[in-house]
Design an enzyme around this catalytic site. Structure first.
Site, short mmCIF file in Angstrom:
data_model
loop_
_atom_site.label_atom_id
_atom_site.label_comp_id
_atom_site.label_asym_id
_atom_site.label_seq_id
_atom_site.Cartn_x
_atom_site.Cartn_y
_atom_site.Cartn_z
N ASP A 180 0.78 -1.41 0.07
CA ASP A 180 0.18 0.09 -0.10
C ASP A 180 0.91 1.24 0.00
O ASP A 180 2.17 1.33 0.26
CB ASP A 180 -1.05 -0.14 1.09
CG ASP A 180 -2.08 0.63 1.24
OD1 ASP A 180 -2.37 1.49 0.09
OD2 ASP A 180 -3.17 0.49 2.02
N ASP A 191 -10.88 1.92 -3.42
CA ASP A 191 -11.53 1.61 -2.03
C ASP A 191 -13.06 1.73 -2.18
O ASP A 191 -13.58 1.13 -1.28
CB ASP A 191 -11.01 2.67 -1.15
CG ASP A 191 -9.56 2.48 -0.39
OD1 ASP A 191 -9.01 1.35 -0.66
OD2 ASP A 191 -8.96 3.29 0.23
C1 DGJ Z 1 -5.90 1.78 1.81
C2 DGJ Z 1 -6.45 0.78 0.98
O1 DGJ Z 1 -6.71 1.14 -0.18
C3 DGJ Z 1 -7.14 -0.04 1.60
O2 DGJ Z 1 -7.54 -1.08 1.04
C4 DGJ Z 1 -6.61 -0.65 2.95
O3 DGJ Z 1 -5.44 -1.35 2.60
C5 DGJ Z 1 -6.27 0.62 3.95
N1 DGJ Z 1 -5.26 1.50 3.10
C6 DGJ Z 1 -5.44 0.41 4.99
O4 DGJ Z 1 -4.95 1.25 5.75
#
Ligand code: DGJ
Length: 732
Positions: free
Chosen positions: A479, A549
């Site tokens: 990430d 997301d």
């Molecule tokens: C952002 C990501 O897009 C999410 O899927 C998740 O992993 C969060 N970060 C976790 O902090």
């Protein structure tokens, strides 16, 4: 041979099965761009260099005996600054004299089989016989800087890869001000520019608008490519549609500050440049040093935007995604994030795995929150050791319990980041990026680590290595949840601060390379607050990238349709979540147009939902090959129709077809006929639901009638329909 040099005419002709690209070595060794478009036979291309009499204000070189040639008017192969071409320049260097006049002329060339690697950078690759490369050596005589223009032709795909290598062969240091990866001068003023813009939770919105006189540009100066603009532009001809007409695609294999600039001049020509964003970029090159640009991918299609996309969908898994997982069947996963956020422990995860196993899910991903004292997003990034208060008995014990259930285990990292509240920060506050003497911005309570520094990368690698090498980890989610501000490195001297952003990206690539090389069997998925770093550079290391997301299936339609413009379906991370906008069936239909997985609490499912998920898992396995290696057709775009959206997969042998229709908003009527695409007109196909048999020609030209009950409109917003058609072995 895909690359030919005509000694007499001094023309290079680079052919793929669908396109031709031609360059002329002109008088005084100017490199002139002649043509890029549909494949041509050998012919006289030279007249294409002329663009009318030039104005008295246009500069010319008195040594050139041609009253029609001016670097300001003629199509130049790789434009330079301040030596007669007033349009945007691809390359500019400041020499010892301090000025930035730059003038590259042809010196020599090489044509060879294969594709060179680009040191430190992700790039396309080719096996023996799959590609041929032209290397043009050019020289700026005053500074002694040599620029090598590289063109690799992938004949079977209609694709070319371009990059440049700069060598300082002079005796003083120089400052590179602009080093674009490619420059293309096209007679394309009447074309439209198609690109992808967005933001967090709304990535890859499709934008299409006519080119205008002047400079138009999409760029990033965030340190990462970002959700705001994708490093991709298509130019489509006036009558280009999804399935017919001319489209050019330009894609940059890069994950940092990029620029795609198009200048339309007063002669109705368009110059397109793509490469590293020259803003905040300046690279010092000492004598004997070299600089290599990221790679640009050029694709040409006569089958509309759809044909362009399908070429890239096929090309990237073969020639860019280097992971062994690019073409291997990926495990069906469930991710803990939306189900638990930071609120989990070992027992909860084991319960997730237990329930997931019953549904047929193969891998559990433990997302953010497993390390240091990370119980919310305020702290602990940088402390990559297991929080044993949460995972009692440690990580190995948790993984063993999950594996004993027959479920593989995946883990989340955010390697480039550090929270001020972390042990790592307390030990090395200077490892966080900041400009001396200035206040520094936070974003999601975190700072970015100075990835330009070897010791920083070594520390993070070591921490990751210790955890990964001691545990049975099958998958990593990488990430990246903030962009870079106050960009500077305490490790760089003042005259090299302009190198910071590119060095940051090289540092990330280095760390990603070390991790994927040390653990080649681990499936890596990239992510950046959703799809904020969805680019070909990342695809090189990770064959899948979390697309957004936003797991609302209706919102996802435009996000995934947009991404499909230039990214394979197999690369788009897509999950069924607990989002209430639509039922499980539609959520699965949309996620199936991506990697497919789940992101919900499997303990909270009703018996009916469990049965539905089991059926989805069975469908996922049945259609895996069709979706991963079939041809994808965008039939009705959610950006163009406010009621419904349709897409289709057709197997390469054209015998299997999967049509999906999603009702975004109930239309005011219940009749609809959908024409299919890409079928064999001579085959007959059976609708697997109704048993009805249709000819391929009828399905493509007349369409399938979805009116009434067949179409889920009467069931309202958020409903969907997936139909399979199978070719009959014999005519009815
Ligand atoms: C952002 C990501 O897009 C999410 O899927 C998740 O992993 C969060 N970060 C976790 O902090």
């Amino acid at each position: 041979m895909p690359i030919l040099f005509d000694e007499k005419q001094k023309i290079f002709k680079l052919d793929t099965k669908t396109s031709t690209y031609a360059i002329l070595i002109y008088q005084e060794n100017y490199l002139v761009h002649l043509y890029y478009g549909a494949r041509l036979p050998d012919c006289n291309l030279k007249p294409l260099m002329y663009r009318g009499r030039f104005d008295s204000l246009s500069p010319y070189n008195p040594k050139v005996e041609d009253p029609l040639f001016s670097p300001d008017i003629s199509p130049m192969e790789y434009s330079t600054n301040g030596a007669g071409d007033f349009r945007i320049s691809a390359f500019s260097v400041q020499g010892a004299a301090g000025n930035t006049v730059t003038d590259l002329r042809y010196v020599s060339h090489k044509i060879y089989n294969g594709k060179p690697k680009l040191p430190g950078l992700p790039a396309t690759f080719a096996k023996e016989g799959e590609a041929q490369t032209l290397e043009l050596e050019t020289l700026d005589a005053v500074t002694g800087v040599k620029v090598f223009l590289l063109y690799t032709v992938f004949e079977n795909y209609g694709v070319m890869a371009r990059s440049v290598r700069v060598e300082n062969q002079g005796d003083s240091p120089v400052m590179l001000q602009r080093v674009y990866s490619a420059c293309v001068d096209l007679p394309a003023m009447d074309y439209e520019m198609v690109h992808l813009y967005g933001r967090w939770n709304k990535e890859n919105s499709l934008a299409c608008h006519p080119l205008m006189h002047g400079i138009q540009s999409i760029r990033s100066k965030r340190g990462m490519t970002s959700a705001n603009h994708n490093p991709f532009v298509a130019l489509k001809s006036p009558h280009c549609s999804e399935e017919s007409g001319e489209a050019y695609g330009f894609h940059l294999v890069y994950s940092g500050n990029f620029a795609i600039d198009i200048e339309c001049d007063t002669r109705e020509f368009s110059r397109l440049l793509l490469g590293i964003n020259p803003e905040d970029f300046c690279w010092k090159l000492e004598p004997g040093e070299a600089f290599v640009s990221p790679e640009a991918i050029l694709v040409y299609s006569q089958e509309g935007l759809g044909g362009m996309s399908r070429t890239l969908h096929k090309f990237y898994p073969e020639h860019l995604m280097r992971s062994e997982w690019a073409k291997k069947k990926r495990p069906l996963l469930i991710n803990s994030w939306e189900a638990a956020y930071f609120n989990f422990d070992d027992d909860k995860l084991v319960e997730f795995a237990e329930k997931a196993k019953e549904l047929g899910i193969e891998l559990l991903v433990m997302d953010d929150g497993w390390f240091g004292n990370r119980n919310d997003d305020h702290r602990a990034l940088g402390d990559w050791y297991v929080n044993e208060k949460k995972l009692k008995g440690g990580l190995s014990s948790l993984i063993k319990r999950v594996n004993d259930l027959g479920v593989q285990f995946g883990i989340w990292y955010e390697p480039e980041m550090i929270n001020p509240d972390s042990d790592l920060y307390r030990a090395h506050p200077d490892w966080a990026i900041r400009a001396p003497g200035r206040e520094h911005s936070l974003s999601r309570y975190q700072c970015v680590l100075d990835m330009t520094r070897q010791e920083v990368r070594d520390n993070i690698f070591r921490q990751m290595y210790d955890v990964i090498s001691q545990n049975n980890i099958a998958y990593i989610k990488w990430d990246c949840n903030r962009h870079i501000t106050e960009a500077a490195s305490v490790a760089l001297p003042p005259d090299r601060q302009g190198e910071f952003f590119h060095r940051y990206v090289l540092g990330v690539y280095d760390l990603m390379d070390r991790i994927t090389t040390a653990f080649p069997h681990i499936l890596l998925e990239n992510c950046s607050s959703g799809g904020g770093r969805f680019d070909p550079g990342m695809l090189y290391y990770s064959p899948q990238i979390w697309a957004s997301d936003n797991t609302d299936p209706i919102e996802r339609l435009s996000i995934q349709f947009g991404a499909s413009l230039c990214y394979p379906i197999s690369s788009m991370g897509a999950h069924v979540s607990a989002n209430p906008r639509a039922g499980l069936a539609t959520k699965a239909a949309v996620a199936m147009c991506g990697t497919f997985g789940y992101e919900l609490d499997p303990r909270k499912m009703t018996e009916e939902e469990k049965e539905a998920v089991k059926a989805q898992v069975a469908q996922y396995h049945r259609d895996y090959d069709l979706i991963r290696s079939g041809d994808f057709y965008r039939l009705v775009s959610p950006a163009e129709n406010s009621f419904h959206c349709e897409w289709e997969f057709v197997s390469t042998d054209k015998r299997e077809v999967l049509l999906t229709s999603v009702i975004m908003r109930q239309p005011p009527h219940n009749f609809y006929i959908q024409k299919l695409a890409g079928l064999d007109p001579d085959l007959y196909y059976r609708d697997e639901d109704t048993g009805e048999v249709y000819s391929g020609a009828l399905l493509m030209h007349g369409g399938v009638n979805l009116s009434g009950e067949n179409w889920p409109i009467s069931r309202g917003d958020g409903h969907s329909l997936t139909k399979r058609f199978l070719a009959l072995s014999r005519q009815p």
